[in-house]
Write an enzyme that holds these catalytic residues in place. Structure first.
Site, PDB file in Angstrom:
ATOM      1  N   GLU A 233       1.061  -1.261   0.068  1.00 16.30           N
ATOM      2  CA  GLU A 233      -0.028  -0.094   0.047  1.00 16.30           C
ATOM      3  C   GLU A 233       0.916   1.243   0.032  1.00 16.30           C
ATOM      4  O   GLU A 233       1.741   1.663   0.960  1.00 16.30           O
ATOM      5  CB  GLU A 233      -0.899   0.018   1.259  1.00 16.30           C
ATOM      6  CG  GLU A 233      -1.670  -1.386   1.289  1.00 16.30           C
ATOM      7  CD  GLU A 233      -2.331  -1.327   2.732  1.00 16.30           C
ATOM      8  OE1 GLU A 233      -2.696  -0.373   3.327  1.00 16.30           O
ATOM      9  OE2 GLU A 233      -2.553  -2.567   3.383  1.00 16.30           O
TER      10      GLU A 233
ATOM     11  N   CYS B  21      -2.935   8.633   3.124  1.00 14.80           N
ATOM     12  CA  CYS B  21      -2.421   8.053   1.548  1.00 14.80           C
ATOM     13  C   CYS B  21      -3.671   8.486   0.679  1.00 14.80           C
ATOM     14  O   CYS B  21      -3.479   8.740  -0.370  1.00 14.80           O
ATOM     15  CB  CYS B  21      -1.907   7.039   1.509  1.00 14.80           C
ATOM     16  SG  CYS B  21      -3.172   5.310   2.299  1.00 14.80           S
TER      17      CYS B  21
END
Length: 480
Positions: free
Chosen positions: A253, A287
């Site tokens: 990720e 993010c």
């Protein structure tokens, strides 16, 4: 200076606290005050090797537990997290900086994920494939991949750790997790909850240390069979190289630079209310945080003006204060990054409409910042800010918005606001991201996959897809 109020955070190997014996230590700092509040033990090479070896033994024990047993244990962990939410939230706020409200939400959301993963682990089914031969059965079986080395980031310490530990344990794997050294205490407390609920001590280890040393040693270990990492794209590239050389499964990720498309048929008032809350949550250190806003020129000025007014109304301060809307950045280096990106945006034609500066005194603060008319050449439009900075550009059409939104190599989250089905379908097909929010900034729930494309990741977390990332496929041909 050390005083009696500085607490000690150990490693956790095979259920035992590990400290002392000449091991290196590093301070833990409260980002709202700049004060040292704790001291963290860092792993030696021998500690890293022992954790990996122990995880192998833990895997052999944990994989024999039935999916029902594993689910029941994870359910107990989820209940413990909900019961102890105030303590965990306080640890998050003191070490990471986010508000107590956000910290509570992180803990409770993580508890939901752990429980869901345990339940979904009971439904990881194989297949019976009809055979072309009368005397043969054909089966597709799913086996847990083995010990997992997990590396989680500092922006969501509990959420990311719970995600990685929960996936591994629900699938029948053991795990060695290295959380971020800046925010260790809540993750260590979480690991103790897993052990107290019935996870074998050998099946979950917690290491802190020099990131490069720990990651390289664990990836190279013959005991580790899968790598899961949350962090920057640059570090992800390096770890992918190491994992590829070792032929180990990965789930990464990585960074994001989420575009937001706002069309002239959108509900602007609803958009602004949701957008400001999403942009400045966790001081923009997410993010999936919206960062590049492409607004149709017919509603551009109205949208920007409303956004600025809402941003100006936010109260910035210590996350432990109930009046605070946005806490500090997690480290001093993030303040420097905001300064550099803002200055570069100004040299490329951007205009500061609010914020654009830090705060005098202690702590790592940066004001909620809005920049208008930022050129596509500015670093802010090409690099993930990971902070409380929003950049706005006007666009003349949906085609222009899609071109601008797809102009970076990132492809994690994207958002769009429109009231037409036609516009929604064009955005759904045209925006190159792994996670898309249409008329919403809620891109993450346990039952849906969380995945990036291009420079934003490999593989998926959460959902059924996340569990499959922790499985090996075995084809069985049984004659008789």
């Amino acid at each position: 200076m050390r005083d009696n109020h500085i607490y000690q955070v150990p490693l956790l190997i095979n259920g035992q606290d590990v400290t002392g014996e000449g091991r290196e230590r590093r301070p833990i700092v409260n980002p709202a005050t700049g004060e040292t509040i704790g001291e963290l033990t860092l792993a030696s090479v021998a500690d890293i090797d022992l954790a990996a070896e122990t995880a192998q033994a833990g895997f052999e024990e944990w994989r024999r537990r039935t999916p029902l047993e594993r689910a029941n244990i994870l359910s107990v962990v989820a209940l413990a997290m909900r019961s102890d939410v105030e303590r965990l939230a306080s640890l998050l706020t003191s070490e990471q900086g986010k508000t107590l409200k956000e910290a509570r939400g992180e803990v409770l959301g993580s508890a939901d994920l752990v429980q869901w993963l345990g339940e979904e682990g009971k439904r990881v089914y194989g297949r019976v494939v009809p055979s072309r031969f009368s005397n043969m059965e054909q089966l597709v079986l799913l086996d847990p991949v083995g010990p997992v080395a997990a590396f989680s980031a500092w922006n969501y310490p509990i959420s990311l750790a719970a995600r990685k530990i929960g996936h591994a344990l629900a699938a029948g794997c053991s795990v060695v997790i290295k959380p971020a050294e800046e925010c260790p205490s809540a993750v260590l407390a979480l690991a103790r909850m897993f052990h107290a609920a019935g996870v074998p001590p050998a099946a979950l280890q917690v290491l802190f240390g020099h990131p490069a040393q720990v990651s390289e040693r664990l990836i190279a270990s013959p005991h580790i069979r899968k790598i899961t990492f949350t962090g920057s794209t640059s570090v992800g590239r390096h770890l992918a190289t190491l994992a590829g050389a070792a032929l180990k499964k990965v789930t990464f990720e990585l960074g994001g630079h989420a575009p937001v498309i706002v069309m002239d048929d959108a509900d602007i008032d609803a958009f602004v209310e949701a957008a400001v809350a999403s942009k400045y949550r966790n001081a923009g250190q997410i993010c999936t945080s919206p960062s590049r806003f492409f607004v149709h020129e017919r509603v551009y000025q109205r949208t920007v003006d409303a956004f600025v007014q809402r941003a100006k109304a936010l109260t910035v301060g210590n996350g432990a204060d109930s009046a605070t809307d946005m806490g500090p950045l997690a480290q001093g280096r993030r303040v420097s990054a905001m300064e550099e990106l803002t200055h570069d945006a100004l040299t490329h034609g951007g205009r500061i409409l609010t914020g654009g500066a830090g705060r005098s005194g202690a702590g790592y603060f940066w004001q909620p910042t809005v920049l208008a008319d930022v050129s596509a050449e500015a670093r802010l439009m090409r690099e993930e800010p990971f902070g409380p900075v929003a950049a706005f550009q006007p666009v003349a059409s949906l085609d222009d918005a899609l071109r601008a939104a797809n102009s970076t190599e990132y492809g994690l989250a994207g958002y769009a606001f429109t009231s037409t089905i036609e516009g929604a379908r064009r955005i759904q097909e045209g925006l190159r991201v792994g996670i898309l929010g249409l008329n919403t900034f809620t891109p993450s729930v346990p039952e849906m996959p969380f995945a990036g494309v291009r420079d934003s990741g490999i593989g998926a977390a959460m959902g059924y897809e996340g569990l499959m990332e922790h499985m090996n496929v075995k084809a069985v041909f049984r004659a008789g």
